[in-house]
Write a protein that holds these residues in place. Sequence first.
Motif, PDB file in Angstrom:
ATOM      1  N   VAL A 198      40.375 -35.691  19.387  1.00 51.03           N
ATOM      2  CA  VAL A 198      39.121 -35.848  18.656  1.00 51.03           C
ATOM      3  C   VAL A 198      37.981 -36.653  19.755  1.00 51.03           C
ATOM      4  CG1 VAL A 198      37.954 -37.354  16.885  1.00 51.03           C
ATOM      5  CG2 VAL A 198      39.892 -36.054  16.363  1.00 51.03           C
ATOM      6  N   ARG A 199      38.603 -37.699  20.449  1.00 50.30           N
ATOM      7  CA  ARG A 199      37.910 -38.317  21.535  1.00 50.30           C
ATOM      8  C   ARG A 199      37.250 -37.324  22.722  1.00 50.30           C
ATOM      9  NH1 ARG A 199      40.658 -44.098  22.615  1.00 50.30           N
ATOM     10  NH2 ARG A 199      40.327 -45.051  20.301  1.00 50.30           N
ATOM     11  N   ARG A 200      38.128 -36.210  22.922  1.00 51.16           N
ATOM     12  CA  ARG A 200      37.536 -35.466  23.883  1.00 51.16           C
ATOM     13  C   ARG A 200      36.379 -34.776  23.352  1.00 51.16           C
ATOM     14  NH1 ARG A 200      43.392 -34.687  25.127  1.00 51.16           N
ATOM     15  NH2 ARG A 200      43.252 -32.872  24.222  1.00 51.16           N
ATOM     16  N   LEU A 201      36.524 -34.063  22.175  1.00 53.79           N
ATOM     17  CA  LEU A 201      35.577 -33.580  21.499  1.00 53.79           C
ATOM     18  C   LEU A 201      34.181 -34.168  21.227  1.00 53.79           C
ATOM     19  CD1 LEU A 201      37.422 -31.604  18.642  1.00 53.79           C
ATOM     20  CD2 LEU A 201      36.757 -30.639  20.776  1.00 53.79           C
ATOM     21  N   GLU A 202      34.365 -35.573  21.092  1.00 55.85           N
ATOM     22  CA  GLU A 202      33.657 -36.536  20.868  1.00 55.85           C
ATOM     23  C   GLU A 202      32.626 -36.766  22.321  1.00 55.85           C
ATOM     24  OE1 GLU A 202      32.574 -41.221  19.582  1.00 55.85           O
ATOM     25  OE2 GLU A 202      34.613 -40.469  19.640  1.00 55.85           O
ATOM     26  N   ALA A 203      33.339 -36.922  23.369  1.00 52.56           N
ATOM     27  CA  ALA A 203      32.981 -37.072  24.540  1.00 52.56           C
ATOM     28  C   ALA A 203      31.877 -35.828  24.860  1.00 52.56           C
ATOM     29  CB  ALA A 203      33.898 -37.277  25.583  1.00 52.56           C
ATOM     30  N   VAL A 204      32.783 -34.619  24.912  1.00 52.96           N
ATOM     31  CA  VAL A 204      31.608 -33.379  25.028  1.00 52.96           C
ATOM     32  C   VAL A 204      30.383 -33.272  24.328  1.00 52.96           C
ATOM     33  CG1 VAL A 204      31.691 -30.790  24.999  1.00 52.96           C
ATOM     34  CG2 VAL A 204      33.707 -32.168  25.846  1.00 52.96           C
ATOM     35  N   ALA A 205      30.685 -33.676  22.748  1.00 50.17           N
ATOM     36  CA  ALA A 205      29.325 -33.940  21.966  1.00 50.17           C
ATOM     37  C   ALA A 205      28.516 -34.707  22.468  1.00 50.17           C
ATOM     38  CB  ALA A 205      29.985 -33.926  20.388  1.00 50.17           C
ATOM     39  N   ASP A 206      28.732 -35.611  22.995  1.00 46.78           N
ATOM     40  CA  ASP A 206      27.833 -36.753  23.477  1.00 46.78           C
ATOM     41  C   ASP A 206      26.950 -36.057  24.614  1.00 46.78           C
ATOM     42  OD1 ASP A 206      28.360 -38.694  21.656  1.00 46.78           O
ATOM     43  OD2 ASP A 206      29.739 -39.661  22.753  1.00 46.78           O
ATOM     44  N   ARG A 207      27.543 -35.595  25.392  1.00 46.65           N
ATOM     45  CA  ARG A 207      27.074 -34.857  26.639  1.00 46.65           C
ATOM     46  C   ARG A 207      26.130 -33.682  26.126  1.00 46.65           C
ATOM     47  NH1 ARG A 207      31.350 -32.868  30.801  1.00 46.65           N
ATOM     48  NH2 ARG A 207      29.513 -32.013  31.791  1.00 46.65           N
ATOM     49  N   VAL A 208      26.576 -32.759  25.272  1.00 50.52           N
ATOM     50  CA  VAL A 208      25.542 -31.935  24.629  1.00 50.52           C
ATOM     51  C   VAL A 208      24.527 -32.459  24.015  1.00 50.52           C
ATOM     52  CG1 VAL A 208      25.580 -29.894  22.993  1.00 50.52           C
ATOM     53  CG2 VAL A 208      27.563 -30.286  24.476  1.00 50.52           C
ATOM     54  N   ALA A 209      24.533 -33.598  23.335  1.00 54.53           N
ATOM     55  CA  ALA A 209      23.725 -34.526  22.656  1.00 54.53           C
ATOM     56  C   ALA A 209      22.720 -34.908  23.564  1.00 54.53           C
ATOM     57  CB  ALA A 209      23.846 -35.365  21.598  1.00 54.53           C
ATOM     58  N   ASP A 252      36.555 -24.668  18.467  1.00 51.54           N
ATOM     59  CA  ASP A 252      35.890 -23.240  18.882  1.00 51.54           C
ATOM     60  C   ASP A 252      34.458 -23.115  18.125  1.00 51.54           C
ATOM     61  OD1 ASP A 252      36.448 -20.475  19.788  1.00 51.54           O
ATOM     62  OD2 ASP A 252      36.426 -20.140  17.845  1.00 51.54           O
ATOM     63  N   THR A 253      34.409 -23.738  16.896  1.00 52.83           N
ATOM     64  CA  THR A 253      33.171 -23.523  16.275  1.00 52.83           C
ATOM     65  C   THR A 253      31.991 -24.235  16.955  1.00 52.83           C
ATOM     66  OG1 THR A 253      34.306 -23.483  14.146  1.00 52.83           O
ATOM     67  CG2 THR A 253      32.007 -24.225  14.328  1.00 52.83           C
ATOM     68  N   LEU A 254      32.545 -25.475  17.701  1.00 52.48           N
ATOM     69  CA  LEU A 254      31.528 -26.328  18.437  1.00 52.48           C
ATOM     70  C   LEU A 254      31.104 -25.547  19.615  1.00 52.48           C
ATOM     71  CD1 LEU A 254      33.158 -29.964  18.036  1.00 52.48           C
ATOM     72  CD2 LEU A 254      31.153 -29.075  16.868  1.00 52.48           C
ATOM     73  N   GLU A 255      31.988 -24.868  20.341  1.00 44.89           N
ATOM     74  CA  GLU A 255      31.900 -24.281  21.471  1.00 44.89           C
ATOM     75  C   GLU A 255      30.912 -22.991  21.335  1.00 44.89           C
ATOM     76  OE1 GLU A 255      31.956 -23.086  25.523  1.00 44.89           O
ATOM     77  OE2 GLU A 255      32.412 -24.699  24.723  1.00 44.89           O
ATOM     78  N   GLN A 256      31.194 -22.324  20.077  1.00 38.88           N
ATOM     79  CA  GLN A 256      30.090 -21.306  19.829  1.00 38.88           C
ATOM     80  C   GLN A 256      28.777 -21.790  19.568  1.00 38.88           C
ATOM     81  OE1 GLN A 256      31.541 -19.073  16.427  1.00 38.88           O
ATOM     82  NE2 GLN A 256      33.647 -18.727  17.537  1.00 38.88           N
ATOM     83  N   MET A 257      28.462 -23.176  18.969  1.00 38.13           N
ATOM     84  CA  MET A 257      27.430 -23.639  18.778  1.00 38.13           C
ATOM     85  C   MET A 257      26.688 -24.152  20.046  1.00 38.13           C
ATOM     86  SD  MET A 257      26.693 -27.404  17.141  1.00 38.13           S
ATOM     87  CE  MET A 257      27.349 -28.199  18.744  1.00 38.13           C
ATOM     88  N   ARG A 258      27.582 -24.692  21.154  1.00 35.20           N
ATOM     89  CA  ARG A 258      26.799 -24.868  22.315  1.00 35.20           C
ATOM     90  C   ARG A 258      26.502 -23.594  22.946  1.00 35.20           C
ATOM     91  NH1 ARG A 258      27.890 -24.420  27.486  1.00 35.20           N
ATOM     92  NH2 ARG A 258      29.677 -23.033  26.991  1.00 35.20           N
ATOM     93  N   ARG A 259      27.448 -22.738  23.027  1.00 37.04           N
ATOM     94  CA  ARG A 259      26.754 -21.572  23.672  1.00 37.04           C
ATOM     95  C   ARG A 259      25.343 -21.179  22.943  1.00 37.04           C
ATOM     96  NH1 ARG A 259      32.335 -19.856  23.740  1.00 37.04           N
ATOM     97  NH2 ARG A 259      32.094 -18.551  21.823  1.00 37.04           N
ATOM     98  N   GLN A 260      25.361 -21.003  21.845  1.00 37.12           N
ATOM     99  CA  GLN A 260      24.106 -20.752  21.019  1.00 37.12           C
ATOM    100  C   GLN A 260      22.953 -21.697  21.324  1.00 37.12           C
ATOM    101  OE1 GLN A 260      24.779 -20.453  16.655  1.00 37.12           O
ATOM    102  NE2 GLN A 260      26.369 -18.608  16.853  1.00 37.12           N
ATOM    103  N   GLY A 262      21.627 -33.081  26.231  1.00 36.94           N
ATOM    104  CA  GLY A 262      20.951 -32.071  26.863  1.00 36.94           C
ATOM    105  C   GLY A 262      21.939 -31.419  28.002  1.00 36.94           C
ATOM    106  N   ASP A 263      23.197 -31.921  28.260  1.00 37.17           N
ATOM    107  CA  ASP A 263      24.101 -31.212  29.025  1.00 37.17           C
ATOM    108  C   ASP A 263      24.839 -30.145  28.419  1.00 37.17           C
ATOM    109  OD1 ASP A 263      25.481 -30.336  31.207  1.00 37.17           O
ATOM    110  OD2 ASP A 263      26.914 -32.217  31.330  1.00 37.17           O
ATOM    111  N   LEU A 264      24.159 -28.645  28.342  1.00 33.69           N
ATOM    112  CA  LEU A 264      24.736 -27.622  27.817  1.00 33.69           C
ATOM    113  C   LEU A 264      25.675 -26.858  28.509  1.00 33.69           C
ATOM    114  CD1 LEU A 264      21.474 -26.412  26.161  1.00 33.69           C
ATOM    115  CD2 LEU A 264      23.029 -27.765  25.299  1.00 33.69           C
ATOM    116  N   THR A 265      25.984 -27.471  29.805  1.00 34.76           N
ATOM    117  CA  THR A 265      27.238 -26.855  30.490  1.00 34.76           C
ATOM    118  C   THR A 265      28.558 -27.621  30.132  1.00 34.76           C
ATOM    119  OG1 THR A 265      26.899 -28.311  32.502  1.00 34.76           O
ATOM    120  CG2 THR A 265      25.414 -26.455  32.546  1.00 34.76           C
ATOM    121  N   ALA A 266      28.291 -28.586  29.450  1.00 36.79           N
ATOM    122  CA  ALA A 266      29.887 -29.016  29.125  1.00 36.79           C
ATOM    123  C   ALA A 266      30.370 -28.086  28.247  1.00 36.79           C
ATOM    124  CB  ALA A 266      29.548 -30.444  28.385  1.00 36.79           C
ATOM    125  N   ARG A 267      31.700 -27.899  28.016  1.00 39.17           N
ATOM    126  CA  ARG A 267      32.413 -27.210  27.121  1.00 39.17           C
ATOM    127  C   ARG A 267      33.424 -27.599  26.348  1.00 39.17           C
ATOM    128  NH1 ARG A 267      32.163 -21.549  28.705  1.00 39.17           N
ATOM    129  NH2 ARG A 267      31.094 -21.182  30.664  1.00 39.17           N
TER     130      ARG A 267
END
Length: 469
Positions: A206-217, A238-246, A219-224
């Motif tokens: 969960v913390r790994r997902l949270e860290a990536v979500a913070d980077r995406v929030a 997987d759903t969050l990754e699809q959202m990031r790609r969109q 503006g870093d859309l290269t984080a996966r």
Amino acid sequence: MRSLRTRLALSLFLIVLAAVAVVGGAVMKGLDDGLRHAALQQLMTTAKVNSRGIDVAIDKGDSARHIDTLVRDAADQATARVTLLGLYTNPGALRTYPKSDSTRQVEIRDLQFDVAVDAAQTGRPTTAIEAGDAGRVGEAAVPLIYQDPRSHKRVVGSVLVFSRPLDTVDEDVQVVRDRVLEAALAALALAAIAAWLVARNVSLRVRRLEAVADRVAQGDLTARFPVDAHDELGQLADTLEQMRRQLAELDDARKRFIATASHELRTPLFSLGGFLELLEEEDLDEDDRRRFITQLRQQVLRMQKLATDLLDLSKLEAGSLELRRERTDLGSVARLVADEFAPTLVAHEAHLELRLPPEPVEAHCDPERVGQVLRILIDNAITHTPPGTDLVVSASRRGDVARLGVGDFGPGIHRTMLPRIFEPFVTSDDAQGSGLGLAIAGELAERMDGRLAVDSQPGRTTFTLELPA
């Protein structure tokens, strides 16, 4: 307790604790009942075997001394206390009194032998447990039946009770209880460790997902987002990754849109600035001044059309453009729009042919937006074909689909451009048009539950608007 890891670990531990408590309690109760039942059944079997000699002696009328000897011998063979009880009624209630006892006690104070009364009343062997001075005692009562010479009925004359302490059963149960408790404590310890490890693993994911979500929030859309499993957290990742790609695709489209719009606006603005500088010259003759003003007017009209197209496209992408669907005759819309282009067609030295069936071609759509799409298609055909190129506007229906087509006999669209022809700012001729018309037309068609198709080859290009009939 605010930590997900702590709550999850504690929940798992409490679930295991409750399961161990329920299972352990049920096992211990079942074991205790089972051992007591087995001990009583064994005692009853022994009582039936060792009571036969005493029963025969009583029927023969042997002496009390001989019967005492038989009682003691039965006690030795059964490794139990054997008590022979007589019966009497006082007052109206069946009572017992000791006739012989293997302990040679005349009075028996520590046991009541209520089981003897039950056996005498039912006439069947009976077992029971009685609490004595030394603890719980198992009892097996065997009624001794004889035939009354006066009434010729079989009656219970006395009851033989075999009694044995249940200390060994209690000791066995206690031993098993101790072992179960030790196993339960070991299981709880392992459950606590396993719960902590599972909770820690879940918390880290969960913390790994949270860290990536913070980077995406930020503006870093290269984080996966790491999709490391096929469980619920993996599906969430997987759903969050699809959202990031969109989001990345939308960000790229936004950047391309801004860059292209800036480029499209820069050209007419620079042109306007150049013409204004030329108009400021004092030695400019009247014919040149009039020609420059005409050019200025054309550039302003181009900017106005570009601004209108950008506004329409932004409304479509934002979903704020309202549609008013109704039954619409596509032939009537085609006639009205074709009449609007009469002056433009004369200037283009072209002829527009209407190929419409005699009966109405009705579709469920917004007539105003259908007219807008048709204007875009006709204007696009005039803009990107040489003067003198004729056009054809047709309407037809096949099954549940109504079609409105615009064709021209120009040079056609290069096949490499066809897959991107409906994208914003994409044009087949860089010298003319903003590249927004077909993008708007395609979006309007989708909003009306239809689609816009194109078929192009040298000498023939046809755009077809398909709508639900």
